[in-house]
Structure formats: structure tokens, C-alpha cells
Write a protein that holds these residues in place. Structure first.
Motif, PDB file in Angstrom:
ATOM      1  N   LEU A 184     -13.725   2.361  -0.963  1.00  0.00           N
ATOM      2  CA  LEU A 184     -13.814   1.700   0.337  1.00  0.00           C
ATOM      3  C   LEU A 184     -12.874   2.388   1.316  1.00  0.00           C
ATOM      4  N   THR A 185     -13.052   2.111   2.594  1.00  0.00           N
ATOM      5  CA  THR A 185     -12.068   2.596   3.553  1.00  0.00           C
ATOM      6  C   THR A 185     -10.786   1.777   3.388  1.00  0.00           C
ATOM      7  N   GLU A 186      -9.699   2.339   3.842  1.00  0.00           N
ATOM      8  CA  GLU A 186      -8.420   1.623   3.762  1.00  0.00           C
ATOM      9  C   GLU A 186      -8.488   0.327   4.555  1.00  0.00           C
ATOM     10  N   ALA A 187      -9.134   0.380   5.706  1.00  0.00           N
ATOM     11  CA  ALA A 187      -9.244  -0.819   6.542  1.00  0.00           C
ATOM     12  C   ALA A 187     -10.014  -1.921   5.818  1.00  0.00           C
ATOM     13  N   GLU A 188     -11.103  -1.535   5.124  1.00  0.00           N
ATOM     14  CA  GLU A 188     -11.877  -2.527   4.380  1.00  0.00           C
ATOM     15  C   GLU A 188     -11.069  -3.091   3.216  1.00  0.00           C
ATOM     16  N   ALA A 189     -10.373  -2.208   2.517  1.00  0.00           N
ATOM     17  CA  ALA A 189      -9.607  -2.646   1.354  1.00  0.00           C
ATOM     18  C   ALA A 189      -8.482  -3.598   1.753  1.00  0.00           C
ATOM     19  N   LYS A 190      -7.869  -3.369   2.901  1.00  0.00           N
ATOM     20  CA  LYS A 190      -6.756  -4.209   3.335  1.00  0.00           C
ATOM     21  C   LYS A 190      -7.196  -5.637   3.665  1.00  0.00           C
ATOM     22  N   LYS A 191      -8.458  -5.816   3.948  1.00  0.00           N
ATOM     23  CA  LYS A 191      -8.962  -7.151   4.277  1.00  0.00           C
ATOM     24  C   LYS A 191      -9.147  -8.015   3.038  1.00  0.00           C
ATOM     25  N   ARG A 192      -9.083  -7.402   1.876  1.00  0.00           N
ATOM     26  CA  ARG A 192      -9.324  -8.130   0.639  1.00  0.00           C
ATOM     27  C   ARG A 192      -8.034  -8.764   0.123  1.00  0.00           C
ATOM     28  N   SER A 193      -8.194  -9.858  -0.576  1.00  0.00           N
ATOM     29  CA  SER A 193      -7.028 -10.589  -1.088  1.00  0.00           C
ATOM     30  C   SER A 193      -6.302  -9.815  -2.182  1.00  0.00           C
ATOM     31  N   THR A 194      -6.947  -8.805  -2.721  1.00  0.00           N
ATOM     32  CA  THR A 194      -6.348  -8.026  -3.812  1.00  0.00           C
ATOM     33  C   THR A 194      -5.378  -6.953  -3.312  1.00  0.00           C
ATOM     34  N   TRP A 195      -5.286  -6.754  -1.989  1.00  0.00           N
ATOM     35  CA  TRP A 195      -4.394  -5.729  -1.447  1.00  0.00           C
ATOM     36  C   TRP A 195      -2.934  -6.115  -1.682  1.00  0.00           C
ATOM     37  N   THR A 196      -2.135  -5.154  -2.152  1.00  0.00           N
ATOM     38  CA  THR A 196      -0.741  -5.440  -2.510  1.00  0.00           C
ATOM     39  C   THR A 196       0.208  -4.468  -1.833  1.00  0.00           C
ATOM     40  N   LYS A 197       1.500  -4.782  -1.943  1.00  0.00           N
ATOM     41  CA  LYS A 197       2.516  -3.851  -1.440  1.00  0.00           C
ATOM     42  C   LYS A 197       2.484  -2.538  -2.213  1.00  0.00           C
ATOM     43  N   GLN A 198       2.128  -2.607  -3.498  1.00  0.00           N
ATOM     44  CA  GLN A 198       2.026  -1.382  -4.280  1.00  0.00           C
ATOM     45  C   GLN A 198       0.883  -0.510  -3.775  1.00  0.00           C
ATOM     46  N   ASN A 199      -0.213  -1.128  -3.366  1.00  0.00           N
ATOM     47  CA  ASN A 199      -1.303  -0.368  -2.754  1.00  0.00           C
ATOM     48  C   ASN A 199      -0.810   0.351  -1.502  1.00  0.00           C
ATOM     49  N   GLU A 200      -0.032  -0.339  -0.714  1.00  0.00           N
ATOM     50  CA  GLU A 200       0.515   0.249   0.513  1.00  0.00           C
ATOM     51  C   GLU A 200       1.407   1.439   0.177  1.00  0.00           C
ATOM     52  N   ALA A 201       2.248   1.263  -0.839  1.00  0.00           N
ATOM     53  CA  ALA A 201       3.144   2.346  -1.236  1.00  0.00           C
ATOM     54  C   ALA A 201       2.368   3.530  -1.801  1.00  0.00           C
ATOM     55  N   ASP A 202       1.321   3.261  -2.547  1.00  0.00           N
ATOM     56  CA  ASP A 202       0.525   4.351  -3.101  1.00  0.00           C
ATOM     57  C   ASP A 202      -0.185   5.136  -1.999  1.00  0.00           C
ATOM     58  N   MET A 203      -0.686   4.445  -0.993  1.00  0.00           N
ATOM     59  CA  MET A 203      -1.319   5.147   0.128  1.00  0.00           C
ATOM     60  C   MET A 203      -0.303   6.004   0.872  1.00  0.00           C
ATOM     61  N   GLN A 204       0.924   5.512   0.993  1.00  0.00           N
ATOM     62  CA  GLN A 204       1.954   6.310   1.637  1.00  0.00           C
ATOM     63  C   GLN A 204       2.265   7.557   0.818  1.00  0.00           C
ATOM     64  N   LEU A 205       2.324   7.412  -0.510  1.00  0.00           N
ATOM     65  CA  LEU A 205       2.538   8.575  -1.373  1.00  0.00           C
ATOM     66  C   LEU A 205       1.404   9.576  -1.203  1.00  0.00           C
ATOM     67  N   ALA A 206       0.180   9.101  -1.123  1.00  0.00           N
ATOM     68  CA  ALA A 206      -0.963   9.991  -0.933  1.00  0.00           C
ATOM     69  C   ALA A 206      -0.838  10.764   0.377  1.00  0.00           C
TER      70      ALA A 206
END
Length: 715
Positions: free
Chosen positions: A503-525
Motif C-alpha cells: 500500500l502507499t504510506e498514506a493508505e497504511a497510516k490510516k489503518r489501526s495497525t500503524w505503529t511507531k515502529q512502522n514510522e521508524a522503519d520508514m525513516q530507516l528506509a
């Protein structure tokens, strides 16, 4: 006669076809006849005096789709890039890369320009050569162009094209025209430039080395890797041509596969390379041709046609031979297979141990063919390997790069995400996605490994603060080496893919499953993507080295440590501060046309929507065009030294240049609905497969043993 395949199984005299029909095939032959005649006129230097144009149309001539000869003879064929050594960046160059000598007259011929400027955004750009051609040469060029254009107009070839994805009239001033902004760039036109680069490469191979496994574009010859050839280049590039809608070229490749490709050969082949390139290429061609019939449509692929399942039949034959590699005491596959004898063979070095990445980068291919054929043993053999590897109970999910097929234990302690380690991690998350997230064991293993990468391999450079993934050659208790293979640059895109599932990042962020770890992983990417891009910008040609070293603190900063980040605007000034962070050793300065960075750019663009990733890809593409083009219509070559201008050529075109690098460029500049990331999974050789449900026949045949906090098995 099948007019889409004038040189196919129903081959006739080209001259008779030309005289008897006005079909697209005849127009195609007219193009080829014109090409042959004009080349003959050029060579004789008697254009004006020999205008009667009496000639015989040859039966077998190179493809003319996407004005091959115009481009090659007037641009690529006169390239200033040579196969010999050049100067360093501080020395003035007599040549100026691919367009140095010819850019002005090419511009005049096609664009009505007086001259075309060289790059303004490269560290080491040189002014165009001002050498004046003799007057007779200029006249000959003009007369030839007039003759050719007149003939093409007369026969109407400008009105029809064989390959619908290719612009009918290339204007090669695009490479040096005024830079477009991100908002005004025409990405479909940029995509057409990629198609043109592909057709130049393919047609050079087709002309000089058809049917051979290896192509040397400078010496213009081919070599076989097996007695009868494996179709190494043809099969690997097949799905790229289908995506690009290059129908006639697909038809020619399909004909060769049908008539000439055989695996009944007494020859040892690499289990891994043959699986990802050949088996993967055939399976992907089957998928695209059956599920997207509008792409490069061929009657032979239509439902009910005699050759409908050609690609799948060839894939099944090959898979039956390759699967014997898994017949080891542990189930870990041997490194090689004799495809004619159906015999597995251990590696010739490393005590017979197999590469860990290679043994665990067969699963997507064998699981997909199992799904297609219903042959469960393909699935079971491939999945057993994952259980054996995981049962070693490695610390923090990081595996050594060699494993014994005899007992399934690791050899040595070298841990890296470069060669022999890379795609183990890639296929963890992709196996999870391939079966529509039904095999959670692979997501668990991926997450564990990514935490291990952060803990043991990630650090930051000095003085600028690039984020890198280093190596632990002596195990996790040994020191960190600040070395990154270009291969490691698959990680930014793979991390982003793991976070959003496509999914796009914007779509994924709208889901309840989005976490701070997801945010950190995207920053690492994002940070790793910038580092990979810096390895391109640092080099004189703008093309990354095979291996890059970085300046890091002693002891290295932990991944959790505060760190600065360099700006996205990596100044090309040789004295720029960011350049102090990077070192390239002379023996590592080669560029093999590798795809990993553009692969990650593609994923990062699709997932984040940040236009800079497209722009970086475009800049990279221009560097390939400018510095890897081969003289005299040879296409493109890998480089022995990419840090001098002109670069030093290797005289070899890697098959993944066509299968991966140009495919990812094409996808990067395509609309996002072409192969949507949440519907497909792409193997490590860039061959797309569909995602699917396992159904009742298939299941994950093993479970992980209990682990402690470090991932070690609790006994």
C-alpha cells in the motif's frame, strides 16, 4: 502467415513478402530493407551518385523497431565512450561522453538545434567536442538522411509501428534539453526513453549474438554457458519486453524458446542463478501473457492455441531438473545441478557449503510453480529449507553466509547483507506477501532480522551522518566493517514494502495497525535510500561502484544514537563535505549495471509518493546513457572503472541490465496501476508473480521452535 511474426515459424522470403502484401509485416520488412540499403550507401560513400538503390532484401536482418539504425549510427555508433582507460576527474577530456562529438549534428538532424549542452548537474561534465567534420562527411550525412526520410515517407512507415510502446520519432535532444521541474516532467516520455534504451540493447544482442547466453557489446560477439545455450539473456529479458509491449521482439524470443531451447544438456548450472533468472523468467512470462493479454499480444498465447502453455511447460521441465538440488541429507539444496543428468553437485569451494542466500532464494519460484501445476513436492522441498535454516537458532535473526547441505549447519561466522547474504532477508518478507499474508512465520522471521540489522549492522558516517548497513565478517562479537556492497541497496525498498505490504504510506497510516515502529522503519528506509543515492553521486560517472566504504566513528555509533543527516542536495563539488564520508577502492570501482538502487527507488516512489525518488532515477538513467553506451551499435556495457571519465568498459552486458535495471526504470516512470504492489510480488531478478491464497493443498509445513529474547532456541 502470422503477420505479427514475419520472421517466425512461417518464415518466407522477405522480398516476396514485401512484394505481395501491405500488411504491418510488410511495412516492417520495408524498414529493414531501407536500413540495409542506406547502410550500404553509407559505406560506399556514394550516396549522391548511386541513387538507383538496386538491392536484394536479405532474409534475416536485425529488428528495425524503434529507429535502431538512426539512433545507433548517428548517436551511439559515434560515442566518445571508449573501451580503454580514461582520465581522472581533474583532467580535461578530449571526448565528452556519449554525445560529445555528435550531439550538435544529431540535434541539427532531428531538432533543428545548433548545439546541445552537456549536463549541468554532474560533478565532472565536459564541454562538447568542437571538432569540425570534413565537408563531404556533412554532405553525405544530409543526403543519407534525405534519402532515408524520403523512402520511409514513401512506404508509409511513419504511420505504423510494430512496437506500440516506442515513440515513432525519437528526438535525442531530450538528454541535454533544458531541465524540467518535477511538476512539469512528462514521465511517460521519460519512460519511452527507457524503452528506447532497452531496444538498443536488445537489438544489438539480436544482431550480433542471438541465441547466446553471454553478450560482449564492444567486440560484438556472444558465448554460450552450456553446449546448446540456456537462453540466458532471452528468457531473462522476456517479461520486460512483454511489459514494454514490444510485440515483435517477444515473438522472436518466443519462437527461439519454442524451437531452440532445450535443457537436455550434460552441463552443471548454478541452482540459484538458473532458478531466479530462467525459471523465474519463464514463470513471469506465463503470468503476464496469460493474465494481461493486451501486453505484447501473440496469437500463440491465446487460450486454446497449440502453444498456449509454452512458458509453463518449459518452466516445469526446468523445475523438474533443478528440484534434484534439494536431494541432500538435510534438505538444503546443493549449489549446482547437472540439468541433463538430473544430478545435484556441491560447491567447488567453501568445503562444499552452499551460499545461505542462494539456498533461501528459491522459494518464491518453486512455490509459484507448485501452485500452477499442483505438484506439492515443489512446495515442500523449498519450504523445508526455511525450517532447517531457522532451526540453527541464530542470534537476532542474522545468518552466516554459508550453510552445509550435508547437515544444515552454518559454515563460518561472516554476517552481511551483501553478496551471499542479501536475498535471504528479501525472501522472508516476500514469502509472507506471496501467500497473501497467510504464513505469519515469515513475517516473524523478517521482523526479528530487521531488529538484528538495527542492533548489529546499522551505524552512521562522519562527518555528514549517512546511515549505512555494515558487515560483521567475524561474527556478531567481531568488529563492524563499514563496507556496503551495491547489493545492499535492495534494503530501502524492501523495508518500505514490509511496512505497508505494498500500500502507499498514506493508505497504511490510516489503518489501526500503524505503529511507531512502522514510522521508524520508514525513516530507516529513507535514510538508507539517500545513502545508496550518495554512492552514485560520489562517482565521476554518476554510476555507483560495486563496493563502497564509509568513514565511521570508533567505536561505531549505535543505531539508536542521535545523528545528523545530510541534505538531499548532494553538491557535486569535489570539495563538498559529504564526499569525505565515502571511499571507493580502485579494485571496487566497477559498475555492473546492477539494479538494486533503482529497485529501491521504484518501491520508495510507489510507497511514499515523494517525487525526488523519480528524479534520482532519471538522473541515474541519464548517467547510464551518457557513460555506458557502446560504439557502432553495440548497445550498453558494464564498466571496469566508473570513477574516470571517459570510463573503462568491461565489454559485457549483464542479463539483469535488461531483466532488472531497465525494467525498474520503466516501472519507476510508469503509472502506479501497472503491476500494483499490493497485488504482486517481484522475485530477486525482478520477475513479477501474482499473490495467491494457499488453498487446501498447500500449507506451512513447519513451526518455529521457542526462542529467547536474542532469538536463540530454548532447549
Amino acid at each position: 502467415m502470422n503477420v505479427r511474426d514475419p520472421f517466425g515459424l512461417h518464415r518466407k522470403s522477405a522480398l516476396s513478402i514485401f512484394r505481395t502484401t501491405a500488411s504491418r509485416a510488410a511495412i516492417d520488412l520495408t524498414e529493414r530493407a531501407v536500413e540495409a540499403s542506406v547502410n550500404a550507401i553509407e559505406k560506399s560513400k556514394q550516396v549522391a551518385d548511386n541513387f538507383d538503390m538496386s538491392f536484394a532484401v536479405p532474409k534475416n536482418v536485425p529488428s528495425f523497431g524503434n529507429p535502431q539504425r538512426i539512433v545507433e549510427d548517428r548517436v551511439w555508433g559515434n560515442s566518445a565512450v571508449t573501451s580503454r582507460g580514461g582520465r581522472g576527474p581533474s583532467q580535461p577530456a578530449k571526448n565528452s561522453g556519449m554525445f560529445g562529438e555528435v550531439q550538435g549534428r544529431v540535434g541539427n538532424l532531428f531538432d533543428n538545434r545548433e548545439g546541445l549542452p552537456m549536463y549541468k548537474d554532474k560533478p565532472y561534465a565536459y564541454p562538447a567536442s568542437q571538432r569540425v567534420r570534413p565537408i563531404w562527411r556533412r554532405k553525405r550525412t544530409l543526403l543519407t538522411a534525405l534519402v532515408l526520410l524520403s523512402l520511409l515517407y514513401y512506404f508509409g512507415v511513419f504511420s505504423q509501428r510494430r512496437d506500440t510502446a516506442v515513440s515513432p520519432k525519437p528526438v535525442w535532444g531530450w538528454l541535454h534539453s533544458s531541465p524540467e521541474s518535477s511538476k512539469t516532467a512528462d514521465w511517460l516520455k521519460r519512460r519511452e526513453r527507457v524503452v528506447e534504451a532497452f531496444t538498443l540493447s536488445w537489438d544489438a544482442y539480436e544482431r550480433y549474438a542471438w541465441g547466446y547466453d553471454v553478450f560482449h557489446p564492444i567486440s560484438k560477439k556472444g558465448e554460450q554457458m552450456t553446449p546448446k545455450g540456456m537462453g540466458w539473456i532471452i528468457v531473462d529479458a522476456l517479461d520486460t519486453m512483454i511489459l514494454m509491449n514490444l510485440t515483435s521482439r517477444v515473438a522472436h524470443a518466443r519462437e527461439w524458446i519454442s524451437a531452440s531451447l532445450t535443457y537436455d544438456q550434460d552441463q552443471d548450472v548454478s541452482t540459484f542463478e538458473t532458478t531466479i533468472r530462467m525459471l523465474g523468467g519463464l514463470l513471469s512470462a506465463h503470468y503476464l501473457s496469460s493474465q494481461f493479454p493486451e501486453m505484447a499480444p501473440l496469437a500463440e498465447d491465446d487460450p486454446g492455441a497449440a502453444g498456449e502453455d509454452l512458458y509453463l511447460e518449459k518452466a516445469k521441465d526446468l523445475a523438474d531438473r533443478l528440484v534434484t538440488a534439494f536431494d541432500s541429507p538435510s534438505g538444503v539444496p546443493y549449489a549446482s545441478v547437472n540439468i541433463g543428468k538430473y544430478e545435484a553437485l556441491p560447491a567447488h569451494d567453501e568445503g562444499g557449503a552452499s551460499s545461505t542466500a542462494e539456498t533461501t532464494t528459491l522459494q518464491l519460484e518453486f512455490k509459484y510453480i507448485a501452485k500452477l501445476t499442483g505438484e506439492k513436492y515443489f512446495w515442500d522441498k523449498a519450504e523445508k529449507v526455511m525450517e532447517v535454516v531457522d532451526n540453527n537458532g541464530v542470534q537476532d535473526g542474522l545468518v552466516p553466509i554459508y550453510i552445509h547441505a550435508t547437515d544444515g549447519t552454518f559454515r563460518g561466522h561472516n554476517i552481511r547483507l551483501g553478496s551471499r547474504g542479501d536475498s535471504y532477508y528479501e525472501y522472508l518478507i516476500k514469502q509472507y506477501l506471496q501467500t497473501n499474508k497467510q504464513e505469519s512465520v515469515y513475517l516473524e522471521m523478517w521482523n526479528e532480522s530487521l531488529r538484528g540489522v538495527r542492533k548489529h549492522l546499522v551505524t552512521y558516517t562522519e562527518p555528514s551522518g549517512f546511515t549505512i548497513i555494515g558487515e560483521r565478517p567475524n561474527g556478531l562479537q567481531g568488529s563492524l566493517s563499514p563496507k556496503m556492497d551495491h547489493l545492499v541497496c535492495f534494503m530501502p525498498g524492501t523495508i518500505a514494502l514490509s511496512v505497508t505490504g505494498g500500500l502507499t504510506e498514506a493508505e497504511a497510516k490510516k489503518r489501526s495497525t500503524w505503529t511507531k515502529q512502522n514510522e521508524a522503519d520508514m525513516q530507516l528506509a529513507r535514510e538508507l535510500m539517500q545513502t545508496c543515492w550518495a554512492t552514485y553521486k560520489w562517482m565521476a560517472t554518476g554510476l555507483a561502484a560495486e563496493i563502497t566504504y564509509f568513514n565511521i566513528a570508533n567505536p561505531p555509533l549505535a543505531e539508536s544514537a542521535p545523528h545528523r543527516r545530510p541534505t538531499d542536495n548532494l553538491d557535486g563539488d569535489a570539495q563538498a563535505e559529504w564526499r569525505k564520508d565515502i571511499t571507493v577502492h580502485a579494485m571496487d570501482a566497477h559498475n555492473l549495471q546492477r539494479p538494486e538502487t533503482v529497485e529501491s527507488l521504484f518501491y520508495m516512489w510507489r510507497i511514499t509518493g515523494d517525487i525526488k525518488y523519480r528524479e534520482w532515477g532519471w538522473e541515474m538513467f541519464k548517467s547510464f546513457m551518457n557513460y555506458t553506451a557502446v560504439q557502432d551499435g553495440g548497445g550498453f556495457s558494464s564498466l571496469s572503472d566508473a570513477n574516470v571519465v571517459p570510463p573503462v568498459m568491461r565489454d559485457n552486458m549483464e542479463s539483469f541490465w535488461l531483466a532488472e535495471t531497465l525494467k525498474y526504470m520503466y516501472l519507476l516512470f510508469s503509472p502506479n496501476d501497472l503491476l500494483p504492489l499490493d497485488k504482486i510480488v517481484i522475485n530477486t531478478e525482478a520477475h513479477p508473480f501474482p499473490r495467491f491464497d494457499m488453498g487446501q493443498l498447500f500449507s506451512t509445513g513447519w513451526k518455529r521452535k521457542p526462542r529467547d529474547a536474542e532469538g536463540k532456541i530454548i532447549k
